[in-house]
Design a protein around this motif. Structure first.
Motif, short mmCIF file in Angstrom:
data_model
loop_
_atom_site.label_atom_id
_atom_site.label_comp_id
_atom_site.label_asym_id
_atom_site.label_seq_id
_atom_site.Cartn_x
_atom_site.Cartn_y
_atom_site.Cartn_z
N GLU A 179 32.02 40.53 44.65
CA GLU A 179 31.14 40.18 45.73
C GLU A 179 31.34 39.07 46.41
O GLU A 179 30.95 38.87 47.50
N GLN A 180 31.86 38.00 45.46
CA GLN A 180 32.31 36.56 46.22
C GLN A 180 33.56 36.54 47.19
O GLN A 180 33.55 35.55 47.76
N LEU A 181 34.30 37.64 47.00
CA LEU A 181 35.52 37.39 48.04
C LEU A 181 35.09 38.52 49.21
O LEU A 181 34.31 39.34 49.19
N LYS A 182 36.21 38.43 50.27
CA LYS A 182 36.11 39.24 51.43
C LYS A 182 36.92 40.57 51.14
O LYS A 182 37.65 40.95 52.05
N ILE A 183 36.58 41.04 50.07
CA ILE A 183 37.22 42.49 49.63
C ILE A 183 36.60 43.52 50.59
O ILE A 183 37.21 44.26 51.23
N LYS A 184 35.30 43.82 50.66
CA LYS A 184 34.63 44.56 51.23
C LYS A 184 34.91 44.53 52.96
O LYS A 184 35.19 45.44 53.31
N ALA A 239 45.44 39.20 38.56
CA ALA A 239 44.32 40.00 38.38
C ALA A 239 43.85 40.65 39.85
O ALA A 239 43.48 41.78 39.91
N THR A 240 43.56 39.61 40.73
CA THR A 240 43.12 40.04 42.05
C THR A 240 44.13 40.80 42.83
O THR A 240 43.70 42.02 43.16
N SER A 278 37.76 35.45 39.27
CA SER A 278 37.79 34.45 38.01
C SER A 278 36.57 34.71 37.44
O SER A 278 35.55 33.84 37.66
N PRO A 279 36.23 35.87 36.64
CA PRO A 279 35.04 35.95 36.08
C PRO A 279 34.50 34.66 34.96
O PRO A 279 33.35 34.52 35.02
N LEU A 280 35.34 33.83 34.47
CA LEU A 280 35.08 32.66 33.73
C LEU A 280 34.26 31.87 34.64
O LEU A 280 33.54 31.00 34.51
N ASP A 281 34.66 31.60 35.93
CA ASP A 281 34.00 30.97 37.02
C ASP A 281 32.87 31.75 37.85
O ASP A 281 32.36 31.08 38.70
N GLY A 282 32.64 32.83 37.35
CA GLY A 282 31.53 33.47 37.79
C GLY A 282 31.94 34.08 39.46
O GLY A 282 30.97 34.39 40.27
#
Length: 196
Positions: free
Chosen positions: A118-123, A149-150, A110-114
């Motif tokens: 990097e903020q998610l557990k994708i890595k 989008a995700t 959610s780019p609008l919410d910043g």
């Protein structure tokens, strides 16, 4: 209104889905309870919070690491269902139809919410896919703009590895009526139609 009551209401407002009126109603309710009930309520939360951790494998809330699902040999370890939040795991488990593993992102892009990757557990998900013999990743994010989008972002990251990427079906809920269903849901229902 009493300052102490307002302070309690302010704490309840921090909970998701709780507005001003609901927060005040909860504050009144809790402050009118006998002290023993309030103490039990607070002790229960403290006890649960002290025991809960994040599973280092799937990032779900758990009381052991790895969690009961990740350590269950009866589950299909070749399939991982990616969900947004821990409560989504609970919902999937209640369906009793899914028997694979999970991965909890703890949000959506959610780019609008910043909120970026990097903020998610994708890595953590990508590391799991490198190590394990995973054949399929089911993306079960919500069918809203951020969830879609995700899902698209994850599929672009995962597909080059040769792992099958699928998306949960969408459509009209059981008991729903076509005439009262929104256009996005109907479009998903048509797109995900099956032969009968």
């Amino acid at each position: 209104m009493n300052k102490d009551l307002e302070e309690v209401a302010l704490q309840f407002r921090k909970l998701p889905g709780i507005g001003v009126k609901s927060a005040r109603r909860l504050a009144y309710f809790m402050l009118e309870r006998p002290q023993e009930e309030v103490d039990l309520f607070l002790d229960t939360i403290r006890h649960a919070r002290s025991r809960v951790c994040y599973c280092s494998t799937c990032c779900n809330l758990a009381t052991s690491d790895p969690c009961d699902i990740c350590s269950d040999d009866r589950r299909d370890h070749s399939i991982i269902c990616v969900v947004e939040q821990p409560q989504d795991v609970t919902a999937m488990e209640q369906s009793q139809e899914y028997h694979g593993l999970y991965h909890v992102l703890h949000g959506v892009l959610s780019p609008l919410d910043g909120i970026g990757p990097e903020q998610l557990k994708i890595k953590e998900l990508l590391k799991r896919l490198e190590k394990n013999d995973v054949k399929e990743v089911i993306i079960a994010t919500d069918p809203d703009t951020e969830g879609e989008a995700t899902a698209y972002y994850l599929s672009r990251l995962i597909k080059p590895s040769g792992i099958k990427v699928t998306r949960i079906g969408r459509g009209i809920p059981a008991g729903g009526a076509v005439g009262y269903t929104d256009g996005i849901t109907l479009a998903g229902a048509v797109e995900n139609r099956k032969e009968i």
